[in-house]
Scaffold this motif. Structure first.
Motif, PDB file in Angstrom:
ATOM      1  N   PRO A   1       0.804  -1.225   0.000  1.00 59.01           N
ATOM      2  CA  PRO A   1       0.000   0.000   0.000  1.00 59.01           C
ATOM      3  C   PRO A   1       0.835   1.271   0.000  1.00 59.01           C
ATOM      4  O   PRO A   1       0.511   2.234  -0.705  1.00 59.01           O
ATOM      5  N   GLU A   2       1.924   1.278   0.794  1.00 52.40           N
ATOM      6  CA  GLU A   2       2.789   2.463   0.816  1.00 52.40           C
ATOM      7  C   GLU A   2       3.473   2.681  -0.526  1.00 52.40           C
ATOM      8  O   GLU A   2       3.551   3.803  -1.029  1.00 52.40           O
ATOM      9  N   TYR A   3       3.982   1.585  -1.115  1.00 52.38           N
ATOM     10  CA  TYR A   3       4.677   1.723  -2.393  1.00 52.38           C
ATOM     11  C   TYR A   3       3.720   2.126  -3.511  1.00 52.38           C
ATOM     12  O   TYR A   3       4.105   2.837  -4.438  1.00 52.38           O
ATOM     13  N   GLU A   4       2.472   1.673  -3.441  1.00 54.45           N
ATOM     14  CA  GLU A   4       1.522   2.059  -4.483  1.00 54.45           C
ATOM     15  C   GLU A   4       1.207   3.548  -4.390  1.00 54.45           C
ATOM     16  O   GLU A   4       1.017   4.223  -5.404  1.00 54.45           O
ATOM     17  N   LEU A   5       1.161   4.068  -3.154  1.00 57.55           N
ATOM     18  CA  LEU A   5       0.986   5.506  -2.979  1.00 57.55           C
ATOM     19  C   LEU A   5       2.168   6.258  -3.566  1.00 57.55           C
ATOM     20  O   LEU A   5       1.993   7.258  -4.285  1.00 57.55           O
ATOM     21  N   VAL A   6       3.383   5.794  -3.276  1.00 59.19           N
ATOM     22  CA  VAL A   6       4.584   6.424  -3.829  1.00 59.19           C
ATOM     23  C   VAL A   6       4.554   6.388  -5.349  1.00 59.19           C
ATOM     24  O   VAL A   6       4.855   7.389  -6.026  1.00 59.19           O
ATOM     25  N   GLU A   7       4.164   5.261  -5.908  1.00 59.63           N
ATOM     26  CA  GLU A   7       4.136   5.113  -7.364  1.00 59.63           C
ATOM     27  C   GLU A   7       3.158   6.081  -8.009  1.00 59.63           C
ATOM     28  O   GLU A   7       3.389   6.567  -9.122  1.00 59.63           O
ATOM     29  N   SER A   8       2.054   6.367  -7.323  1.00 63.08           N
ATOM     30  CA  SER A   8       1.066   7.285  -7.910  1.00 63.08           C
ATOM     31  C   SER A   8       1.673   8.664  -8.136  1.00 63.08           C
ATOM     32  O   SER A   8       1.356   9.342  -9.128  1.00 63.08           O
ATOM     33  N   TYR A   9       2.562   9.094  -7.247  1.00 58.13           N
ATOM     34  CA  TYR A   9       3.224  10.385  -7.428  1.00 58.13           C
ATOM     35  C   TYR A   9       4.353  10.302  -8.459  1.00 58.13           C
ATOM     36  O   TYR A   9       4.575  11.245  -9.234  1.00 58.13           O
ATOM     37  N   LEU A  10       5.069   9.184  -8.461  1.00 61.44           N
ATOM     38  CA  LEU A  10       6.133   9.024  -9.456  1.00 61.44           C
ATOM     39  C   LEU A  10       5.575   9.097 -10.870  1.00 61.44           C
ATOM     40  O   LEU A  10       6.212   9.654 -11.775  1.00 61.44           O
ATOM     41  N   ARG A  11       4.391   8.542 -11.060  1.00 66.80           N
ATOM     42  CA  ARG A  11       3.793   8.542 -12.405  1.00 66.80           C
ATOM     43  C   ARG A  11       3.276   9.911 -12.809  1.00 66.80           C
ATOM     44  O   ARG A  11       2.899  10.124 -13.961  1.00 66.80           O
ATOM     45  N   GLU A  12       3.250  10.836 -11.866  1.00 62.50           N
ATOM     46  CA  GLU A  12       2.956  12.230 -12.194  1.00 62.50           C
ATOM     47  C   GLU A  12       4.241  13.010 -12.468  1.00 62.50           C
ATOM     48  O   GLU A  12       4.243  14.232 -12.497  1.00 62.50           O
ATOM     49  N   ARG A  13       5.350  12.284 -12.615  1.00 60.98           N
ATOM     50  CA  ARG A  13       6.667  12.865 -12.928  1.00 60.98           C
ATOM     51  C   ARG A  13       7.275  13.602 -11.746  1.00 60.98           C
ATOM     52  O   ARG A  13       8.104  14.500 -11.934  1.00 60.98           O
ATOM     53  N   TRP A  14       6.879  13.240 -10.535  1.00 66.22           N
ATOM     54  CA  TRP A  14       7.556  13.781  -9.369  1.00 66.22           C
ATOM     55  C   TRP A  14       8.863  13.034  -9.183  1.00 66.22           C
ATOM     56  O   TRP A  14       8.947  11.836  -9.435  1.00 66.22           O
ATOM     57  N   SER A  15       9.889  13.731  -8.712  1.00 65.76           N
ATOM     58  CA  SER A  15      11.152  13.064  -8.418  1.00 65.76           C
ATOM     59  C   SER A  15      11.025  12.319  -7.089  1.00 65.76           C
ATOM     60  O   SER A  15      10.182  12.665  -6.243  1.00 65.76           O
TER      61      SER A  15
END
Length: 319
Positions: A79-93
């Motif tokens: 769950p934590e990594y999926e949250l992180v991935e959601s921001y990464l896919r918005e091109r956040w570093s």
């Protein structure tokens, strides 16, 4: 907000509805999932190495395996990594993701942990790495990590260099670097005197220690003794036989801190000027020593503001 991976039943239903010709968006509505979740499922768990087909049983095993490896020796779970991935896919570093989640007290996760997750995902066939700004290559340096590339024993660090050299009080102290082209192993070596900016350029057939030493000796032999007292280099492997140059010339070598190019700023700036004559991407196999001398001569005759608009050659030979 809770995040959940697809279940085995959802994967089988997803596969069945796709075979019936349903769109991904339509299937997402029926399953109560976001369409990006299903697209991500296809990208991650399809059989890309064979026929590209989506097989739910294999997809589920692959997802379970990825989850297992991502959770070993870590306090972060899917769950934590999926949250992180959601921001990464918005091109956040990764640093932006880490800082934002920490600021809002959602998750305490370091950017290094996020990078490790990205590279694990890439090895498993995922596409998270493509959302990084520097997606063409994995980061080379890790904080507090041991960098074993091209280690030399017994070399003098730049911090051991006399302060008078840092202050450019006397002539005879040089910085050295190699400049590469493309299409061949040929390159050039540049020597820049710190006080005056006087520049020497030597042609090298390749970037080996032998070629480097030959070129440097050729350039140094043009001048009387005393013109060369110290040379500061980076940590390239071409400088591994520096002790031979010290023995033959009496010059003393110092080495800058890895990844601190500003410690040899005079040389770095001069290399930028040389790129006006030898642009990036140029095949240096056709560059001759005569051309190298001509480029150096032009640079040495340009007036410099920090020299009171005198030229490097005037200050090097007369001042």
């Amino acid at each position: 907000m809770q995040y959940h991976q697809l279940t085995s039943e959802e994967r089988f239903m997803f596969s069945l509805l796709r075979k019936q010709g349903c769109s991904v968006s339509g299937i997402a509505q029926q399953l109560g999932r976001h369409r990006s979740t299903l697209y991500r499922e296809l990208n991650r768990n399809s059989c890309h190495r064979t026929d590209g087909a989506y097989r739910p049983s294999k997809a589920h095993r692959r997802a379970l395996s990825r989850r297992y490896y991502s959770q070993r020796n870590t306090r972060f779970y899917w769950p934590e990594y999926e949250l992180v991935e959601s921001y990464l896919r918005e091109r956040w570093s990764p640093e932006q993701v880490s800082g934002y989640l920490r600021l809002h007290q959602v998750l305490q996760i370091s950017h290094e942990t996020i990078y490790r997750h990205i590279w694990r995902d890439k090895r498993s066939g995922g596409d998270l790495w493509t959302y990084l700004r520097g997606s063409q290559k994995q980061r080379r340096k890790r904080y507090r990590s041991h960098d074993s590339r091209g280690r030399m024993g017994g070399k003098r660090h730049i911090s051991e260099r006399p302060k008078s050299i840092n202050q450019r009080l006397h002539k005879g102290h040089w910085e050295i670097d190699t400049v590469m082209g493309k299409g061949s192993k040929a390159c050039i070596v540049t020597l820049v005197e710190r006080k005056t900016g006087y520049t020497l350029i030597g042609k090298m057939p390749n970037r080996t220690t032998e070629a480097l030493n030959d070129a440097v000796l050729m350039l140094m032999c043009r001048y009387r003794s005393g013109r060369f007292k110290t040379i500061t280099a980076d940590n390239g492997t071409e400088f591994h036989q520096y002790q031979q140059l010290e023995h033959e010339t009496g010059v003393r070598f110092y080495f800058a801190t890895p990844y601190h190019s500003w410690e040899r700023g005079t040389n770095e700036n001069t290399n930028g000027l040389i790129r006006q004559y030898i642009p990036k991407g140029k095949n240096m196999a056709s560059v001759t020593q005569r051309e190298c001398d001509a480029i150096a001569n032009e640079l040495n005759r340009r007036p410099r503001k920090r020299l009171g608009y005198k030229s490097p050659i005037h200050c090097f030979l007369n001042c």
